[in-house]
Design a protein around this motif. Structure first.
Motif, mmCIF file in Angstrom:
data_model
loop_
_atom_site.group_PDB
_atom_site.id
_atom_site.type_symbol
_atom_site.label_atom_id
_atom_site.label_comp_id
_atom_site.label_asym_id
_atom_site.label_seq_id
_atom_site.Cartn_x
_atom_site.Cartn_y
_atom_site.Cartn_z
ATOM 1 N N THR A 1 0.930 -1.240 0.063
ATOM 2 C CA THR A 1 -0.030 -0.156 -0.016
ATOM 3 C C THR A 1 0.871 1.303 -0.036
ATOM 4 N N PRO A 2 0.641 1.956 -0.876
ATOM 5 C CA PRO A 2 1.649 3.420 -0.972
ATOM 6 C C PRO A 2 1.308 4.024 0.208
ATOM 7 N N VAL A 3 2.411 4.749 0.737
ATOM 8 C CA VAL A 3 2.325 5.528 1.990
ATOM 9 C C VAL A 3 3.067 6.897 1.816
ATOM 10 N N GLY B 1 8.399 -0.050 10.118
ATOM 11 C CA GLY B 1 7.956 -1.287 9.649
ATOM 12 C C GLY B 1 7.652 -0.974 8.151
ATOM 13 N N ASP B 2 7.475 0.199 7.482
ATOM 14 C CA ASP B 2 7.132 0.498 6.096
ATOM 15 C C ASP B 2 8.238 0.465 5.565
ATOM 16 N N LEU B 3 8.364 0.066 4.068
ATOM 17 C CA LEU B 3 9.458 0.044 3.241
ATOM 18 C C LEU B 3 9.580 1.317 2.566
ATOM 19 N N LEU B 4 10.964 1.706 2.357
ATOM 20 C CA LEU B 4 11.163 2.890 1.722
ATOM 21 C C LEU B 4 12.027 2.686 0.477
ATOM 22 N N PHE B 5 11.944 3.273 -0.782
ATOM 23 C CA PHE B 5 12.436 2.926 -2.114
ATOM 24 C C PHE B 5 13.183 4.322 -2.697
ATOM 25 N N TRP B 6 14.286 3.632 -3.456
ATOM 26 C CA TRP B 6 15.058 4.647 -4.142
ATOM 27 C C TRP B 6 15.336 3.957 -5.543
ATOM 28 N N ARG C 1 6.014 1.869 0.900
ATOM 29 C CA ARG C 1 4.782 0.884 0.718
ATOM 30 C C ARG C 1 4.766 0.176 2.213
ATOM 31 N N ARG C 2 3.519 -0.068 2.483
ATOM 32 C CA ARG C 2 3.227 -0.854 3.676
ATOM 33 C C ARG C 2 2.687 -2.293 3.501
#
Length: 311
Positions: free
Chosen positions: A248-250, A258-263, A306-307
């Motif tokens: 799920t976009p955050v 616990g959320d995931l971060l992206f580059w 994303r969650r």
């Protein structure tokens, strides 16, 4: 007697994969950690300890003594698979098989994450339904009734039997026959909470990055995420980009631990980290570094979050 009969039947079925292995067959990983390559016979002499049965992963890590020797893996290795993971055979080339790892979802193949490994690292005929236990220690030893021992990594799952060995031991059924593991080092899947996700990832601070890695012998960025989530009973995509395109976009203002971060760039994610709260994150950064906790980089390459945790 019934237990003995079942054990003998299992041993008869779980056999080393040989010439009969063909596309469409299912098999089981039969080494501590199998490395899947982009093609057959790609490994260098320094990588040989990763391509035998048994594997010698401590030796391989010592061989990978320079950043350059590890960066080379970026263009040659696909992923890894833990002992007991199921694969589907996609192709054969002599002593090598192209397989898809079933519980490593990836858009490259509907069966799972694809790559090549030596056939000697596979077993056929092993079926492991029923209750399982998961290795929660960073490593432990599987003690087989045959007298052999196999090192196991965090995240490895084993089938539990009803046999009652000595106190402190948990009886398990494996591709290599019956055995046991220390009861204190395995257990049920962890509750999928933000605090547990972050604290489990932090246990690997200082572990050297390994491209394609998803074990205590080395993680890449998405391998760390995949294995930590696996221990919490969550199967998520194996690589950073499909991880970015699921969940799920955050918004940045709504981030939770616990959320995931992206580059990445052009909406393609090539790096992922776990948000730890307070503007910090846990990441396996690159071949020159180790798992670490650092401030979040809010730079132009940040793509979003994303969650995967509910609640």
């Amino acid at each position: 007697m019934r237990y003995l009969a079942v054990t003998l039947a299992a041993l008869a079925l779980a056999a080393p994969a040989g010439a009969a292995l063909k596309p469409g067959d299912r098999a089981t990983i039969d080494v501590s950690v199998a490395t899947l390559w982009k093609g057959p016979n790609l490994y260098r002499s320094i990588d040989r300890p990763s391509s035998t049965n048994p594997v010698e992963l401590d030796t391989w890590n010592r061989n990978l003594s320079t950043t350059a020797s590890r960066v080379w893996l970026d263009s040659h290795v696909q992923t890894q698979a833990l002992y007991g993971q199921e694969v589907v055979v996609l192709a054969r080339s002599g002593a090598w098989a192209k397989v898809a790892v079933v519980d490593e979802p990836d858009p490259q193949d509907p069966h799972g994450y694809p790559g090549w490994l030596p056939v000697s690292q596979l077993r056929t005929g092993f079926d492991a339904p029923g209750r399982t236990t998961t290795v929660l220690a960073r490593t432990t030893l599987l003690h087989l009734d045959s007298g052999r021992t196999i090192p196991l990594s965090y995240g490895t799952r084993l089938a539990v039997t009803s046999r009652a060995p000595a106190s402190g031991r948990l009886a398990v059924r494996t591709p290599d026959g019956p055995g046991w593991v220390p009861r204190a080092l395995v257990g049920a899947l962890l509750p999928a909470t933000a605090g547990s996700i972050v604290s489990e990832a932090k246990r690997f601070i200082g572990l050297r990055y390994l491209w394609g890695g998803l074990s205590n012998w080395g993680f890449d960025c998405s391998g760390l995420v995949w294995d930590v989530f696996r221990v919490h009973g969550l199967t998520i995509p194996r690589d950073a980009d499909p991880q970015f395109h699921h969940g799920t976009p955050v918004a940045r203002t709504q981030l939770r631990a616990g959320d995931l971060l992206f580059w990445g760039s052009h909406d393609y994610a090539d790096h992922v980290a776990i948000y730890a709260g307070g503007g910090r994150m846990v990441e396996a950064p690159d071949s020159a570094h180790s798992v670490r906790v650092v401030p979040v980089r809010w730079d132009r390459y940040y793509l979003g979050a994303r969650r995967y945790l509910s609640g």
